[in-house]
Enzyme design. Structure first.
Site, PDB file in Angstrom:
ATOM      1  N   GLU A   1       0.843  -1.206   0.000  1.00 51.46           N
ATOM      2  CA  GLU A   1       0.000   0.000   0.000  1.00 51.46           C
ATOM      3  C   GLU A   1       0.876   1.254   0.000  1.00 51.46           C
ATOM      4  OE1 GLU A   1      -3.162  -0.195  -0.356  1.00 51.46           O
ATOM      5  OE2 GLU A   1      -3.668  -2.233   0.283  1.00 51.46           O
TER       6      GLU A   1
ATOM      7  N   CYS B   1      -7.329  -0.915   8.671  1.00 47.82           N
ATOM      8  CA  CYS B   1      -5.999  -0.947   8.059  1.00 47.82           C
ATOM      9  C   CYS B   1      -5.602   0.432   7.550  1.00 47.82           C
ATOM     10  CB  CYS B   1      -5.979  -1.937   6.896  1.00 47.82           C
ATOM     11  SG  CYS B   1      -6.092  -3.647   7.438  1.00 47.82           S
TER      12      CYS B   1
ATOM     13  N   HIS C   1      -0.651  -5.663   2.951  1.00 45.39           N
ATOM     14  CA  HIS C   1      -1.819  -6.520   3.126  1.00 45.39           C
ATOM     15  C   HIS C   1      -1.428  -7.958   2.777  1.00 45.39           C
ATOM     16  CE1 HIS C   1      -5.160  -3.389   3.271  1.00 45.39           C
ATOM     17  NE2 HIS C   1      -5.467  -4.275   4.200  1.00 45.39           N
TER      18      HIS C   1
END
Length: 196
Positions: A82, A144, A163
């Site tokens: 991410e 998250c 993730h």
């Protein structure tokens, strides 16, 4: 001796064993070489509590890098890097049935914050046998994403979010721990280069 901090998440919904925490525990067993003092923490799937813990990591420990690992239930055999955290749009309730005030992380905070780690460069340079790695610019507007944004905010961008998929026959905790080790060593190398 640089301190790096890692977090995984506790149980939520049907996942009594959260692969993110199992992977982080496994990483901690493996270590990241003698220059890195590695500390780990399990975060609850609760906005306010996760935020308090993350604030505490940055204010008290000031690590070189903090890496948060989360479970992407939709990803069957993918590890997702991410790039950024988003401030607004948190309307999904957490494990305690709450969502943040104003549905945002930091009132008056920037819309999004990018990690100082260039995930694209990282992604081009690493491969983990047996699993695909992809890039993402949307961590999903749940705990998250919320944790990531908070960490980027208090850590001036020196945070990363990965993730991982749920545990399965082919994706074991050992496998994920080893994959994290590969990815994070590459991240630390990038941090070192940025400091020069």
């Amino acid at each position: 001796n640089h301190l790096s901090f890692f977090s995984g998440f506790g149980p939520f919904r049907q996942y009594l064993l959260n692969s993110s925490w199992e992977a982080v525990k496994e990483l901690s067993k493996r270590g990241l070489g003698e220059n890195i003092n590695l500390q780990i923490m399990q975060l609850p799937v609760v906005y306010q509590k996760a935020k308090e813990q993350v604030c505490k990591i940055w204010t008290t420990l000031q690590p070189l890098l903090t890496v948060h690992v989360g479970l992407a239930s939709s990803a069957t055999a993918l590890i997702i890097l991410e790039q950024c955290g988003k401030n607004k749009g948190y309307q999904e309730r957490d494990a305690c049935g709450f969502y943040p005030e104003g549905a945002c992380c930091v009132l008056d905070g920037p819309e999004k914050i990018e990690s100082t780690i260039n995930m694209k460069t990282l992604w081009k340079n690493i491969s983990v046998e047996g699993i695909d790695i992809i890039l993402s610019r949307d961590a999903g507007r749940y705990i998250c994403d919320y944790t990531y944004y908070t960490s980027l905010y208090y850590g001036n961008g020196r945070a990363a979010f990965i993730h991982v998929p749920p545990l399965s026959k082919s994706v074991t905790a050992e496998f994920l721990g080893k994959a994290l080790q590969t990815i994070i060593l590459a991240m630390l190398e990038q941090c070192g280069k940025q400091r020069e």
